[in-house]
Design an enzyme around this catalytic site. Structure first.
Site, PDB file in Angstrom:
ATOM      1  N   ASP A  33      38.863  11.032  36.279  1.00  0.00           N
ATOM      2  CA  ASP A  33      39.864  10.398  37.138  1.00  0.00           C
ATOM      3  C   ASP A  33      41.144  11.218  37.313  1.00  0.00           C
ATOM      4  O   ASP A  33      42.169  10.678  37.735  1.00  0.00           O
ATOM      5  CB  ASP A  33      40.208   9.003  36.597  1.00  0.00           C
ATOM      6  CG  ASP A  33      40.836   9.072  35.208  1.00  0.00           C
ATOM      7  OD1 ASP A  33      40.875  10.172  34.626  1.00  0.00           O
ATOM      8  OD2 ASP A  33      41.284   8.027  34.715  1.00  0.00           O
ATOM      9  N   HIS A 239      41.072  40.937  29.688  1.00  0.00           N
ATOM     10  CA  HIS A 239      41.286  39.609  30.263  1.00  0.00           C
ATOM     11  C   HIS A 239      41.468  38.554  29.176  1.00  0.00           C
ATOM     12  O   HIS A 239      41.013  37.420  29.310  1.00  0.00           O
ATOM     13  CB  HIS A 239      40.118  39.232  31.186  1.00  0.00           C
ATOM     14  CG  HIS A 239      40.047  40.068  32.426  1.00  0.00           C
ATOM     15  ND1 HIS A 239      38.906  40.225  33.175  1.00  0.00           N
ATOM     16  CD2 HIS A 239      40.995  40.810  33.049  1.00  0.00           C
ATOM     17  CE1 HIS A 239      39.137  41.017  34.204  1.00  0.00           C
ATOM     18  NE2 HIS A 239      40.405  41.380  34.153  1.00  0.00           N
ATOM     19  N   ASP A 256      50.755  40.071  30.637  1.00  0.00           N
ATOM     20  CA  ASP A 256      50.353  40.227  32.038  1.00  0.00           C
ATOM     21  C   ASP A 256      50.512  38.848  32.667  1.00  0.00           C
ATOM     22  O   ASP A 256      49.695  37.952  32.441  1.00  0.00           O
ATOM     23  CB  ASP A 256      48.915  40.712  32.105  1.00  0.00           C
ATOM     24  CG  ASP A 256      48.478  41.072  33.527  1.00  0.00           C
ATOM     25  OD1 ASP A 256      49.108  40.587  34.485  1.00  0.00           O
ATOM     26  OD2 ASP A 256      47.497  41.828  33.670  1.00  0.00           O
ATOM     27  N   ASP A 267      52.541  40.016  40.201  1.00  0.00           N
ATOM     28  CA  ASP A 267      51.615  40.468  39.164  1.00  0.00           C
ATOM     29  C   ASP A 267      52.306  41.567  38.360  1.00  0.00           C
ATOM     30  O   ASP A 267      52.437  42.692  38.844  1.00  0.00           O
ATOM     31  CB  ASP A 267      50.338  40.982  39.824  1.00  0.00           C
ATOM     32  CG  ASP A 267      49.225  41.250  38.825  1.00  0.00           C
ATOM     33  OD1 ASP A 267      49.429  41.009  37.620  1.00  0.00           O
ATOM     34  OD2 ASP A 267      48.138  41.701  39.259  1.00  0.00           O
ATOM     35  N   HIS A 346      39.691  50.710  33.736  1.00  0.00           N
ATOM     36  CA  HIS A 346      39.888  49.969  34.987  1.00  0.00           C
ATOM     37  C   HIS A 346      40.632  50.821  36.007  1.00  0.00           C
ATOM     38  O   HIS A 346      41.165  51.880  35.683  1.00  0.00           O
ATOM     39  CB  HIS A 346      40.620  48.644  34.741  1.00  0.00           C
ATOM     40  CG  HIS A 346      41.991  48.795  34.141  1.00  0.00           C
ATOM     41  ND1 HIS A 346      43.105  49.126  34.884  1.00  0.00           N
ATOM     42  CD2 HIS A 346      42.428  48.627  32.859  1.00  0.00           C
ATOM     43  CE1 HIS A 346      44.169  49.155  34.103  1.00  0.00           C
ATOM     44  NE2 HIS A 346      43.788  48.866  32.862  1.00  0.00           N
ATOM     45  N   HIS A 350      45.172  47.246  42.928  1.00  0.00           N
ATOM     46  CA  HIS A 350      44.441  46.302  43.760  1.00  0.00           C
ATOM     47  C   HIS A 350      45.431  45.705  44.757  1.00  0.00           C
ATOM     48  O   HIS A 350      46.644  45.746  44.553  1.00  0.00           O
ATOM     49  CB  HIS A 350      43.755  45.201  42.931  1.00  0.00           C
ATOM     50  CG  HIS A 350      44.700  44.374  42.088  1.00  0.00           C
ATOM     51  ND1 HIS A 350      45.508  43.375  42.615  1.00  0.00           N
ATOM     52  CD2 HIS A 350      44.957  44.392  40.752  1.00  0.00           C
ATOM     53  CE1 HIS A 350      46.215  42.825  41.646  1.00  0.00           C
ATOM     54  NE2 HIS A 350      45.909  43.417  40.500  1.00  0.00           N
ATOM     55  N   HIS A 357      44.282  39.109  43.451  1.00  0.00           N
ATOM     56  CA  HIS A 357      43.430  40.210  43.903  1.00  0.00           C
ATOM     57  C   HIS A 357      43.157  39.905  45.370  1.00  0.00           C
ATOM     58  O   HIS A 357      42.199  39.215  45.707  1.00  0.00           O
ATOM     59  CB  HIS A 357      42.148  40.293  43.089  1.00  0.00           C
ATOM     60  CG  HIS A 357      42.355  40.865  41.723  1.00  0.00           C
ATOM     61  ND1 HIS A 357      41.876  42.099  41.343  1.00  0.00           N
ATOM     62  CD2 HIS A 357      43.030  40.403  40.657  1.00  0.00           C
ATOM     63  CE1 HIS A 357      42.229  42.356  40.090  1.00  0.00           C
ATOM     64  NE2 HIS A 357      42.936  41.330  39.652  1.00  0.00           N
ATOM     65  N   GLU A 380      49.059  49.860  37.920  1.00  0.00           N
ATOM     66  CA  GLU A 380      48.847  49.336  36.569  1.00  0.00           C
ATOM     67  C   GLU A 380      47.936  50.208  35.699  1.00  0.00           C
ATOM     68  O   GLU A 380      46.857  49.769  35.290  1.00  0.00           O
ATOM     69  CB  GLU A 380      48.310  47.914  36.619  1.00  0.00           C
ATOM     70  CG  GLU A 380      47.091  47.704  37.516  1.00  0.00           C
ATOM     71  CD  GLU A 380      46.580  46.283  37.446  1.00  0.00           C
ATOM     72  OE1 GLU A 380      46.370  45.766  36.333  1.00  0.00           O
ATOM     73  OE2 GLU A 380      46.393  45.683  38.520  1.00  0.00           O
ATOM     74  N   TYR A 384      43.911  51.629  25.960  1.00  0.00           N
ATOM     75  CA  TYR A 384      43.477  50.625  24.994  1.00  0.00           C
ATOM     76  C   TYR A 384      42.677  51.319  23.896  1.00  0.00           C
ATOM     77  O   TYR A 384      41.585  51.852  24.161  1.00  0.00           O
ATOM     78  CB  TYR A 384      42.636  49.548  25.695  1.00  0.00           C
ATOM     79  CG  TYR A 384      43.257  49.112  27.002  1.00  0.00           C
ATOM     80  CD1 TYR A 384      44.221  48.114  27.041  1.00  0.00           C
ATOM     81  CD2 TYR A 384      42.915  49.749  28.207  1.00  0.00           C
ATOM     82  CE1 TYR A 384      44.812  47.733  28.241  1.00  0.00           C
ATOM     83  CE2 TYR A 384      43.503  49.385  29.406  1.00  0.00           C
ATOM     84  CZ  TYR A 384      44.458  48.378  29.424  1.00  0.00           C
ATOM     85  OH  TYR A 384      45.050  48.025  30.617  1.00  0.00           O
ATOM     86  N   ARG A 401      49.612  48.365  28.809  1.00  0.00           N
ATOM     87  CA  ARG A 401      49.490  48.392  30.263  1.00  0.00           C
ATOM     88  C   ARG A 401      50.875  48.186  30.834  1.00  0.00           C
ATOM     89  O   ARG A 401      51.650  47.365  30.326  1.00  0.00           O
ATOM     90  CB  ARG A 401      48.522  47.306  30.753  1.00  0.00           C
ATOM     91  CG  ARG A 401      48.285  47.336  32.257  1.00  0.00           C
ATOM     92  CD  ARG A 401      47.047  46.538  32.679  1.00  0.00           C
ATOM     93  NE  ARG A 401      47.104  45.113  32.377  1.00  0.00           N
ATOM     94  CZ  ARG A 401      46.386  44.526  31.435  1.00  0.00           C
ATOM     95  NH1 ARG A 401      45.578  45.229  30.654  1.00  0.00           N
ATOM     96  NH2 ARG A 401      46.477  43.213  31.240  1.00  0.00           N
ATOM     97  N   GLU A 403      52.535  47.406  34.581  1.00  0.00           N
ATOM     98  CA  GLU A 403      52.138  47.047  35.944  1.00  0.00           C
ATOM     99  C   GLU A 403      53.337  46.603  36.772  1.00  0.00           C
ATOM    100  O   GLU A 403      54.126  45.772  36.348  1.00  0.00           O
ATOM    101  CB  GLU A 403      51.111  45.913  35.897  1.00  0.00           C
ATOM    102  CG  GLU A 403      50.641  45.443  37.264  1.00  0.00           C
ATOM    103  CD  GLU A 403      49.639  44.311  37.164  1.00  0.00           C
ATOM    104  OE1 GLU A 403      48.930  44.061  38.157  1.00  0.00           O
ATOM    105  OE2 GLU A 403      49.564  43.673  36.095  1.00  0.00           O
TER     106      GLU A 403
END
Length: 434
Positions: A33, A239, A256, A267, A346, A350, A357, A380, A384, A401, A403
């Site tokens: 609900d 992620h 991030d 981003d 990576h 993007h 994205h 970015e 790692y 990272r 970015e």
């Protein structure tokens, strides 16, 4: 002039002839609900700014009594439902407020669809995205086919309307750029707040709460995506969204996170030491990633290929990993064999816009797309380093990272997220407890 009406007119021009049907997103329920917070479909929002569910945009190209027309189907005004669910515009008000030629009750859509589609040379609709809508369009087409003896004809061609819209959305107009800069400013403020709040012993979710507070305090409706607050080894998970670990004294914290404002995403990623001071090994990797990002930004300009920023960052990063003895061989060998992917797996960029994205092809005729003013993309690069026998222990669990969001301009690119500190000196100064 209403930017949304202008976009609808531009799409009609691109269509040339025929009818386009673009529905908004359906409401989705989280449990029995309670529904998820409603967000309009990005394509629909791009063309209408109409915020309510159960709405459909119909555009008719061509001349004469059947076109061009900009038509909205939406929920009826209903004072009883407004007591429970909140304000509804209703067709009459929606027509005036959002600049449509006509607006009708959504209850009449299935009845009107065959009439609207009949005798149109082409149907502009994106099949395959929603099975319920595919069935609805098929039913309307079959209703027209059933009238062929009366002279009615179904469209002879069906075109994916999202392809044309992807191209339009790839180049941001002044209205979009202003919103994206505002979203970026809010997100920068949130990152600064998180850096100042973070400390050993805090939980990742406590830091995430600071981000969310700042987003909402400045008018952002939602995070643009699930925020990543990753301390220590978690920063090496690209992620990671658990955000439930306690921060250690020697940890780096990778955040991030970006807000969404009126549909448009920001981003940003920043990485900083929990205790406010980078260790020598952390400093070496951080400076390397920052140099890689600087190279990517320098390569972002009109006439460059989309892949150029990535290749520029990759060369700097790979050479740095060789210099630090984390890779072996020559730069050419490491790039050819892609041995760098152990630490950087990576791409550097993007598209960014209504979706984090965002839509838009990265290649044209198998060649990387050429950058032009109005495109917005991320910068970015990252590194790692997981524990391994051939990696010095000082580098273990360093995940970094950096970015930023780059708007391509006539001169080069404008970084719209510079207010979030990213040099070592600026980060350590902001986090200083003195």
């Amino acid at each position: 002039m209403n930017p949304f009406k202008s976009r609808r007119a531009k799409l009609i021009e691109k269509m040339g002839s025929g009818i386009a049907i673009i529905p908004t997103a359906m409401e989705k329920y989280r449990n029995s609900d309670a529904s998820y917070p409603y967000r309009a479909d990005s394509y629909f929002h791009y063309l209408t700014a109409f915020p309510e569910p159960e709405a459909v945009l119909v555009l008719i190209a061509g001349r004469g009594k059947n076109g061009p027309q900009q038509i909205l189907f939406c929920r009826d005004k209903d004072m009883e439902r407004e007591i429970w669910d909140g304000f509804r515009h209703g067709p009459e008000a929606a027509k005036d407020v959002f600049g449509f030629d006509a607006a009708f009750s959504i209850k009449t859509l299935d009845e009107q669809l065959p009439q609207l589609i009949a005798d149109q040379p082409a149907l502009h609709f994106s099949l395959g995205h929603d099975s319920a809508w595919d069935a609805r369009i098929t039913a309307a087409l079959n209703a027209v086919r059933a009238q062929t003896r009366t002279g009615k004809r179904p469209p002879a061609a069906i075109h994916d309307v999202y392809i044309a819209l992807d191209e339009m959305r790839l180049i941001k107009d002044a209205h979009e750029i202003a919103l994206m800069k505002q979203a970026a400013a809010i997100s920068c403020t949130a990152h600064r707040r998180a850096m100042q709040f973070a400390a050993p012993g805090k939980y990742e979710y406590e830091i995430e709460a600071e981000l969310l507070h700042e987003f909402r305090r400045h008018g952002s409706q939602y995070p643009a995506y699930s925020s990543i607050v990753a301390a220590g080894a978690n920063a090496c998970v690209l992620h990671y969204v658990g955000n439930n670990h306690r921060v250690g004294a020697g940890d780096l914290i990778l955040i991030d996170a970006g807000c969404e404002l009126d549909g448009y995403a920001s981003d940003i990623t920043r990485t900083f030491p929990a205790n406010g001071r980078f260790s020598p090994a952390q400093r070496d990797i951080y400076e390397l990633v920052l140099m890689a990002q600087t190279a990517a930004i320098a390569a972002t300009k009109p006439g460059a290929r989309f892949i150029d920023p990535h290749e520029a960052a990759l060369k700097v990063l790979t050479q740095g990993l060789l210099d630090l003895k984390l890779l072996s061989g020559t730069l050419g060998e490491a790039l050819e064999k892609e041995s760098y992917k152990r630490f950087y797996m990576h791409r550097t960029s993007h598209w960014l816009g209504l979706d984090v994205h965002d839509v838009g092809e990265y290649k044209e005729s198998e060649k990387w797309r050429t950058l032009v003013p109005g495109m917005v993309l991320t910068m970015e690069p990252g590194c790692y380093i997981r524990p391994a026998a051939d990696v010095p222990e000082a580098f273990w669990n360093i995940g970094i990272r950096i970015e930023d969001d780059a708007l391509v301009t006539a001169e080069g690119c404008e970084i719209i997220t510079t207010a979030a500190p990213k040099t070592i000196a600026d980060i350590e100064a902001l986090m200083s407890k003195e």
